[in-house]
Design a protein around this motif. Structure first.
Motif, PDB file in Angstrom:
ATOM      1  N   SER A  84       0.850  -1.188   0.000  1.00  0.00           N
ATOM      2  CA  SER A  84       0.000   0.000   0.000  1.00  0.00           C
ATOM      3  C   SER A  84       0.886   1.237   0.000  1.00  0.00           C
ATOM      4  N   GLN A  85       0.264   2.374  -0.296  1.00  0.00           N
ATOM      5  CA  GLN A  85       1.009   3.632  -0.312  1.00  0.00           C
ATOM      6  C   GLN A  85       0.082   4.772   0.063  1.00  0.00           C
ATOM      7  N   ASN A  86       0.600   5.692   0.850  1.00  0.00           N
ATOM      8  CA  ASN A  86      -0.154   6.883   1.230  1.00  0.00           C
ATOM      9  C   ASN A  86      -0.054   7.894   0.088  1.00  0.00           C
ATOM     10  N   VAL A  87      -1.159   8.100  -0.606  1.00  0.00           N
ATOM     11  CA  VAL A  87      -1.209   9.035  -1.729  1.00  0.00           C
ATOM     12  C   VAL A  87      -1.828  10.341  -1.231  1.00  0.00           C
ATOM     13  N   SER A  88      -1.213  11.462  -1.566  1.00  0.00           N
ATOM     14  CA  SER A  88      -1.681  12.752  -1.070  1.00  0.00           C
ATOM     15  C   SER A  88      -1.699  13.773  -2.192  1.00  0.00           C
ATOM     16  N   ALA A 106     -11.344  10.350   0.871  1.00  0.00           N
ATOM     17  CA  ALA A 106     -10.027  10.775   1.353  1.00  0.00           C
ATOM     18  C   ALA A 106     -10.203  11.676   2.570  1.00  0.00           C
ATOM     19  N   THR A 107      -9.173  11.738   3.389  1.00  0.00           N
ATOM     20  CA  THR A 107      -9.151  12.664   4.517  1.00  0.00           C
ATOM     21  C   THR A 107      -8.728  14.035   4.006  1.00  0.00           C
ATOM     22  N   TRP A 113      -5.301  16.752   1.007  1.00  0.00           N
ATOM     23  CA  TRP A 113      -6.000  15.496   1.195  1.00  0.00           C
ATOM     24  C   TRP A 113      -5.005  14.337   1.142  1.00  0.00           C
ATOM     25  N   TYR A 114      -5.414  13.181   1.704  1.00  0.00           N
ATOM     26  CA  TYR A 114      -4.597  11.968   1.582  1.00  0.00           C
ATOM     27  C   TYR A 114      -5.492  10.748   1.715  1.00  0.00           C
ATOM     28  N   ARG A 115      -5.000   9.636   1.182  1.00  0.00           N
ATOM     29  CA  ARG A 115      -5.694   8.354   1.272  1.00  0.00           C
ATOM     30  C   ARG A 115      -4.665   7.239   1.080  1.00  0.00           C
ATOM     31  N   VAL A 116      -4.714   6.205   1.953  1.00  0.00           N
ATOM     32  CA  VAL A 116      -3.858   5.040   1.787  1.00  0.00           C
ATOM     33  C   VAL A 116      -4.494   4.129   0.744  1.00  0.00           C
ATOM     34  N   SER A 118      -4.402   0.622  -1.506  1.00  0.00           N
ATOM     35  CA  SER A 118      -3.883  -0.749  -1.614  1.00  0.00           C
ATOM     36  C   SER A 118      -3.389  -0.985  -3.031  1.00  0.00           C
TER      37      SER A 118
END
Length: 199
Positions: A84-88, A106-107, A113-116, A118
């Motif tokens: 997985s990777q934290n994409v922002s 996303a947060t 913003w960011y979202r982990v 998969s």
């Protein structure tokens, strides 16, 4: 944008006043065309008179938003072996409703913003979509390659062969790897080991 106006048991007229582009009055209007600069406020006042002489009023405020959000994705790590990777990223929109990444929320903090995400083996597309309160959307896409398989290597020798494994001439060694983008390094001599620094 068009705003529809309706009332039940009304026998007379509809009126409205608006700040865009000034004060206007409409008699017997059933719709109002809202026009103005992005972010302008449109105020509608409706008055209806029933056949029995009972009046009813209502005021609604609308905001004009003609511009879709613009969403950006920060640089990602690719290729990677991680699951997985934290994409922002960030978004430009004053009336932001939400940001989704590959269809998941996303947060959002301010304009960031960011979202982990998969990752599956191979190429993964990551799409960020920002929505504003008017229902308009803007999107951006990037790609992340997940690679968990080590490359395999092979070599070949060319020269004048003597009694195996000897050669009676200089020997050319050709090294190959089966994975695109991999780097082939080598060492020579009896001191070679898997843990040493290769040339």
């Amino acid at each position: 944008s068009q705003i529809n106006i309706s009332a039940s048991n009304a026998a007379a007229s509809f009126y409205n006043t608006t700040t865009v582009p000034g004060i206007n009055y409409f008699t017997n209007a059933t719709s109002v065309n809202a026009s103005g600069a992005d972010g302008s406020t449109f105020i509608v006042y409706v008055w209806a008179n029933s056949s029995s002489g009972v009046n009813a009023t209502r005021t609604n405020t609308y905001t004009i938003d003609n511009t879709a959000p613009v969403v950006y994705i920060n640089a990602v790590t690719s290729p990677t072996a991680a699951a997985s990777q934290n994409v922002s990223g960030n978004v430009t929109e004053s009336n932001l409703n939400r940001v989704e990444v590959n269809g998941l929320s996303a947060t959002v903090t301010g304009s960031n913003w960011y979202r982990v995400v998969s990752l599956n083996e191979g190429n993964n597309s990551v799409t960020a979509v920002a929505y504003d309160n008017a229902g308009q959307a803007g999107s951006s896409i990037t790609y992340i390659v997940r690679d968990t398989s080590a490359p395999s290597t092979a070599y070949s020798l060319s020269g004048t062969a003597g009694t195996p494994p000897w050669y009676t001439s200089n020997v050319a060694v050709t090294l190959t790897a089966n994975e695109s983008g991999s780097t082939t390094k080598y060492c020579t001599g009896a001191a070679c080991s898997p843990n040493m620094t290769y040339s």
